[in-house]
Design a protein around this motif. Sequence first.
Motif, PDB file in Angstrom:
ATOM      1  N   GLU A 167       7.688  88.872 -11.950  1.00 49.12           N
ATOM      2  CA  GLU A 167       7.597  87.973 -13.109  1.00 49.12           C
ATOM      3  C   GLU A 167       6.171  87.530 -13.420  1.00 49.12           C
ATOM      4  O   GLU A 167       5.792  87.396 -14.562  1.00 49.12           O
ATOM      5  CB  GLU A 167       8.465  86.722 -12.872  1.00 49.12           C
ATOM      6  N   ASN A 168       5.377  87.273 -12.371  1.00 50.67           N
ATOM      7  CA  ASN A 168       4.096  86.598 -12.607  1.00 50.67           C
ATOM      8  C   ASN A 168       2.896  87.523 -12.455  1.00 50.67           C
ATOM      9  O   ASN A 168       1.979  87.240 -11.712  1.00 50.67           O
ATOM     10  CB  ASN A 168       3.950  85.421 -11.636  1.00 50.67           C
ATOM     11  N   LEU A 169       2.936  88.623 -13.112  1.00 50.49           N
ATOM     12  CA  LEU A 169       1.829  89.558 -12.966  1.00 50.49           C
ATOM     13  C   LEU A 169       0.591  88.959 -13.634  1.00 50.49           C
ATOM     14  O   LEU A 169       0.497  88.896 -14.852  1.00 50.49           O
ATOM     15  CB  LEU A 169       2.205  90.884 -13.625  1.00 50.49           C
ATOM     16  N   SER A 170      -0.363  88.574 -12.840  1.00 45.89           N
ATOM     17  CA  SER A 170      -1.526  87.856 -13.386  1.00 45.89           C
ATOM     18  C   SER A 170      -2.293  88.772 -14.341  1.00 45.89           C
ATOM     19  O   SER A 170      -2.665  89.875 -13.999  1.00 45.89           O
ATOM     20  CB  SER A 170      -2.423  87.389 -12.249  1.00 45.89           C
ATOM     21  N   GLY A 171      -2.539  88.264 -15.539  1.00 48.27           N
ATOM     22  CA  GLY A 171      -3.326  89.022 -16.503  1.00 48.27           C
ATOM     23  C   GLY A 171      -2.542  90.077 -17.265  1.00 48.27           C
ATOM     24  O   GLY A 171      -2.941  90.516 -18.324  1.00 48.27           O
ATOM     25  N   ASN A 172      -1.410  90.485 -16.752  1.00 51.98           N
ATOM     26  CA  ASN A 172      -0.638  91.540 -17.402  1.00 51.98           C
ATOM     27  C   ASN A 172       0.704  91.014 -17.888  1.00 51.98           C
ATOM     28  O   ASN A 172       1.324  90.192 -17.224  1.00 51.98           O
ATOM     29  CB  ASN A 172      -0.337  92.646 -16.401  1.00 51.98           C
ATOM     30  N   VAL A 173       1.142  91.518 -19.033  1.00 46.13           N
ATOM     31  CA  VAL A 173       2.492  91.190 -19.467  1.00 46.13           C
ATOM     32  C   VAL A 173       3.396  92.332 -18.998  1.00 46.13           C
ATOM     33  O   VAL A 173       3.137  93.485 -19.296  1.00 46.13           O
ATOM     34  CB  VAL A 173       2.560  91.045 -20.999  1.00 46.13           C
ATOM     35  N   SER A 174       4.413  92.004 -18.235  1.00 45.97           N
ATOM     36  CA  SER A 174       5.327  93.043 -17.776  1.00 45.97           C
ATOM     37  C   SER A 174       6.136  93.552 -18.963  1.00 45.97           C
ATOM     38  O   SER A 174       6.377  92.839 -19.922  1.00 45.97           O
ATOM     39  CB  SER A 174       6.264  92.499 -16.709  1.00 45.97           C
ATOM     40  N   LYS A 175       6.564  94.793 -18.853  1.00 44.98           N
ATOM     41  CA  LYS A 175       7.266  95.409 -19.976  1.00 44.98           C
ATOM     42  C   LYS A 175       8.763  95.216 -19.836  1.00 44.98           C
ATOM     43  O   LYS A 175       9.291  95.119 -18.738  1.00 44.98           O
ATOM     44  CB  LYS A 175       6.941  96.898 -20.012  1.00 44.98           C
ATOM     45  N   LYS A 176       9.406  95.233 -20.984  1.00 48.92           N
ATOM     46  CA  LYS A 176      10.854  95.085 -21.015  1.00 48.92           C
ATOM     47  C   LYS A 176      11.485  96.280 -20.307  1.00 48.92           C
ATOM     48  O   LYS A 176      11.141  97.431 -20.572  1.00 48.92           O
ATOM     49  CB  LYS A 176      11.284  95.020 -22.486  1.00 48.92           C
ATOM     50  N   PHE A 177      12.429  96.030 -19.460  1.00 48.13           N
ATOM     51  CA  PHE A 177      12.954  97.071 -18.589  1.00 48.13           C
ATOM     52  C   PHE A 177      13.527  98.265 -19.345  1.00 48.13           C
ATOM     53  O   PHE A 177      13.174  99.420 -19.093  1.00 48.13           O
ATOM     54  CB  PHE A 177      14.000  96.470 -17.647  1.00 48.13           C
ATOM     55  N   ILE A 178      14.407  97.994 -20.314  1.00 46.43           N
ATOM     56  CA  ILE A 178      15.108  99.104 -20.979  1.00 46.43           C
ATOM     57  C   ILE A 178      14.121 100.046 -21.684  1.00 46.43           C
ATOM     58  O   ILE A 178      14.342 101.259 -21.744  1.00 46.43           O
ATOM     59  CB  ILE A 178      16.212  98.596 -21.939  1.00 46.43           C
ATOM     60  N   ASP A 179      13.007  99.497 -22.171  1.00 49.18           N
ATOM     61  CA  ASP A 179      12.017 100.325 -22.871  1.00 49.18           C
ATOM     62  C   ASP A 179      11.261 101.248 -21.921  1.00 49.18           C
ATOM     63  O   ASP A 179      10.572 102.161 -22.367  1.00 49.18           O
ATOM     64  CB  ASP A 179      11.011  99.437 -23.615  1.00 49.18           C
ATOM     65  N   GLN A 180      11.371 101.016 -20.641  1.00 45.32           N
ATOM     66  CA  GLN A 180      10.660 101.826 -19.663  1.00 45.32           C
ATOM     67  C   GLN A 180      11.520 102.967 -19.104  1.00 45.32           C
ATOM     68  O   GLN A 180      11.044 103.773 -18.315  1.00 45.32           O
ATOM     69  CB  GLN A 180      10.185 100.950 -18.495  1.00 45.32           C
ATOM     70  N   LEU A 181      12.790 103.001 -19.498  1.00 49.02           N
ATOM     71  CA  LEU A 181      13.670 104.057 -18.986  1.00 49.02           C
ATOM     72  C   LEU A 181      13.483 105.352 -19.786  1.00 49.02           C
ATOM     73  O   LEU A 181      13.275 105.303 -21.005  1.00 49.02           O
ATOM     74  CB  LEU A 181      15.127 103.605 -19.056  1.00 49.02           C
ATOM     75  N   HIS A 182      13.535 106.480 -19.106  1.00 45.53           N
ATOM     76  CA  HIS A 182      13.441 107.782 -19.778  1.00 45.53           C
ATOM     77  C   HIS A 182      14.560 108.672 -19.260  1.00 45.53           C
ATOM     78  O   HIS A 182      14.767 108.747 -18.046  1.00 45.53           O
ATOM     79  CB  HIS A 182      12.087 108.439 -19.497  1.00 45.53           C
ATOM     80  N   ILE A 183      15.208 109.356 -20.157  1.00 44.23           N
ATOM     81  CA  ILE A 183      16.385 110.143 -19.803  1.00 44.23           C
ATOM     82  C   ILE A 183      16.055 111.253 -18.804  1.00 44.23           C
ATOM     83  O   ILE A 183      16.901 111.663 -18.013  1.00 44.23           O
ATOM     84  CB  ILE A 183      17.087 110.663 -21.085  1.00 44.23           C
ATOM     85  N   ASP A 184      14.809 111.715 -18.797  1.00 47.49           N
ATOM     86  CA  ASP A 184      14.415 112.775 -17.863  1.00 47.49           C
ATOM     87  C   ASP A 184      14.247 112.290 -16.425  1.00 47.49           C
ATOM     88  O   ASP A 184      14.221 113.093 -15.499  1.00 47.49           O
ATOM     89  CB  ASP A 184      13.098 113.416 -18.301  1.00 47.49           C
ATOM     90  N   ASN A 185      14.073 111.003 -16.270  1.00 55.29           N
ATOM     91  CA  ASN A 185      13.917 110.467 -14.911  1.00 55.29           C
ATOM     92  C   ASN A 185      15.282 110.282 -14.283  1.00 55.29           C
ATOM     93  O   ASN A 185      16.041 109.398 -14.672  1.00 55.29           O
ATOM     94  CB  ASN A 185      13.183 109.124 -14.939  1.00 55.29           C
ATOM     95  N   GLN A 186      15.598 111.111 -13.302  1.00 56.54           N
ATOM     96  CA  GLN A 186      16.937 111.076 -12.721  1.00 56.54           C
ATOM     97  C   GLN A 186      16.962 110.412 -11.352  1.00 56.54           C
ATOM     98  O   GLN A 186      17.989 109.945 -10.906  1.00 56.54           O
ATOM     99  CB  GLN A 186      17.489 112.500 -12.624  1.00 56.54           C
ATOM    100  N   LYS A 187      15.828 110.405 -10.687  1.00 56.81           N
ATOM    101  CA  LYS A 187      15.760 109.734  -9.385  1.00 56.81           C
ATOM    102  C   LYS A 187      14.960 108.449  -9.561  1.00 56.81           C
ATOM    103  O   LYS A 187      13.746 108.472  -9.713  1.00 56.81           O
ATOM    104  CB  LYS A 187      15.053 110.628  -8.360  1.00 56.81           C
ATOM    105  N   ILE A 188      15.705 107.351  -9.550  1.00 59.77           N
ATOM    106  CA  ILE A 188      15.085 106.067  -9.856  1.00 59.77           C
ATOM    107  C   ILE A 188      15.103 105.179  -8.624  1.00 59.77           C
ATOM    108  O   ILE A 188      16.077 105.165  -7.876  1.00 59.77           O
ATOM    109  CB  ILE A 188      15.857 105.400 -11.016  1.00 59.77           C
ATOM    110  N   ALA A 189      14.032 104.422  -8.449  1.00 47.07           N
ATOM    111  CA  ALA A 189      14.014 103.380  -7.422  1.00 47.07           C
ATOM    112  C   ALA A 189      13.818 102.042  -8.115  1.00 47.07           C
ATOM    113  O   ALA A 189      13.040 101.940  -9.070  1.00 47.07           O
ATOM    114  CB  ALA A 189      12.880 103.620  -6.439  1.00 47.07           C
ATOM    115  N   ILE A 190      14.567 101.025  -7.678  1.00 53.08           N
ATOM    116  CA  ILE A 190      14.326  99.678  -8.183  1.00 53.08           C
ATOM    117  C   ILE A 190      14.044  98.772  -6.989  1.00 53.08           C
ATOM    118  O   ILE A 190      14.688  98.879  -5.952  1.00 53.08           O
ATOM    119  CB  ILE A 190      15.494  99.151  -9.060  1.00 53.08           C
ATOM    120  N   ILE A 191      13.050  97.914  -7.153  1.00 53.69           N
ATOM    121  CA  ILE A 191      12.566  97.098  -6.032  1.00 53.69           C
ATOM    122  C   ILE A 191      12.626  95.614  -6.378  1.00 53.69           C
ATOM    123  O   ILE A 191      12.197  95.214  -7.462  1.00 53.69           O
ATOM    124  CB  ILE A 191      11.098  97.451  -5.690  1.00 53.69           C
ATOM    125  N   PHE A 192      13.171  94.832  -5.482  1.00 53.11           N
ATOM    126  CA  PHE A 192      13.244  93.375  -5.644  1.00 53.11           C
ATOM    127  C   PHE A 192      12.562  92.692  -4.505  1.00 53.11           C
ATOM    128  O   PHE A 192      12.582  93.183  -3.381  1.00 53.11           O
ATOM    129  CB  PHE A 192      14.705  92.920  -5.661  1.00 53.11           C
TER     130      PHE A 192
END
Lengths: 237, 237
Positions: A167-192
């Motif tokens: 959430e608090n990336l200093s200096g950077n605005v994080s991007k909206k998640f859905i806009d970062q998805l691409h149909i060609d990417n089939q192996k995805i990792a999500i990190i919390f």
Amino acid sequence: MQRYFIDEVLQINETYTDLNIDTHHIFNVMRMSVGDKFEIVDKEKYVFIALIENKAPFTLKIIEQLKTSQSNVEVTVFTPFLKGDKLDFMLQKCTELGASRFIFYNGQRSIVKLDDKKKEKRKTRYEKIVKEASEQSKRIEIPPIIFENNLKQIDFKLYDAVYIAYENLSGNVSKKFIDQLHIDNQKIAIIFGPEGGLTEDEVNSHKEFTTVQLGSRILRAETAPLYMLSIIDSFYN
Amino acid sequence: MQRYFIDEVLQINETYTDLNIDTHHIFNVMRMSVGDKFEIVDKEKYVFIALIENKAPFTLKIIEQLKTSQSNVEVTVFTPFLKGDKLDFMLQKCTELGASRFIFYNGQRSIVKLDDKKKEKRKTRYEKIVKEASEQSKRIEIPPIIFENNLKQIDFKLYDAVYIAYENLSGNVSKKFIDQLHIDNQKIAIIFGPEGGLTEDEVNSHKEFTTVQLGSRILRAETAPLYMLSIIDSFYN
């Protein structure tokens, strides 16, 4: 129809006796009896309908094979240990929502520290939770539970895309998640991160990471993966 | 910064004594002291920063007003009573994920039946859960908890769109949820059934209902609203 998993290869029209299956659940919880049917997923992820032919010795006949369709996208959830029973719930829900695999890591700000004995106990409990959730949600595979050391040591080159909820990336605005998805990417990792959040050191530890923003509110650690998995499911399927 | 709600109108630069606020939480849980600050949302949904000037009598000064942005979409969650503590969790997560209001109804296949005394107790507990989740996730309003009778008696003309999660629509293929969303629909209702599912009678009781399919797996009753709210948030915000 109730679904069970079995660690053997099955064949249509064959009869099997004393398979390693949860007969307590079949007879005492589901109250089935001879003549009843259930679904069974074999080691090779084929789904069949089994007919109970005898109670003791437990005998069943494979009478039908079901068609299955599976999503092409494969999502690995990287999660720290969390306080209380939040992880029980998170694992159950993430399994329903399609997680392929859970990898636990030690976060730099993790509050929960576990010794090897406790880790082993947790692993057994978590495996039970994801197995039951897989049966309930009619998956054809049970997501494995893997314990790793820390984020830095993990090889993220195995994935087409790695999204990190931060959430608090200093200096950077994080991007909206859905806009970062691409149909060609089939192996995805999500990190919390853990309750205390990820450190900048962790967030910057791999060049493969895409930091993303999850909606308009602040989500708890255990809610973030549910949000991401829901959106991934909707995007790919 | 911790956030609290208060049922009064506040003004910038004013000092207030003995406001009706959870001082136990402020001093004993959060361990704040004189000179510390927290966020406070007033009756009119303005968000301020308050400075603690004195402990007893509890005195605070409103030192700053924060900008707030709020989503235009308003989502009402229609939910039956469920077994166990599933609803506690569901309410907490739905509040984080942006639900505007919860309306409880008696499903035809509901297993849980509550008398008036039990309902009153549940209401008190649920209101506490959504208040705490609103504070935690930094919302500017607390979703109200409303108890209604059954689905048939509810007036759905108040909503721009009503989505009903229903898996086994005989003869019909339910549509993918995200494809049914329209940016012009700002007042949305989402409806979930009890553990035993909705009856056809309930599903067909209002012409306003759009039946939708939620992803590729079978979701438990309490998971379905999380899936829908995540997708709504991502679509509208």
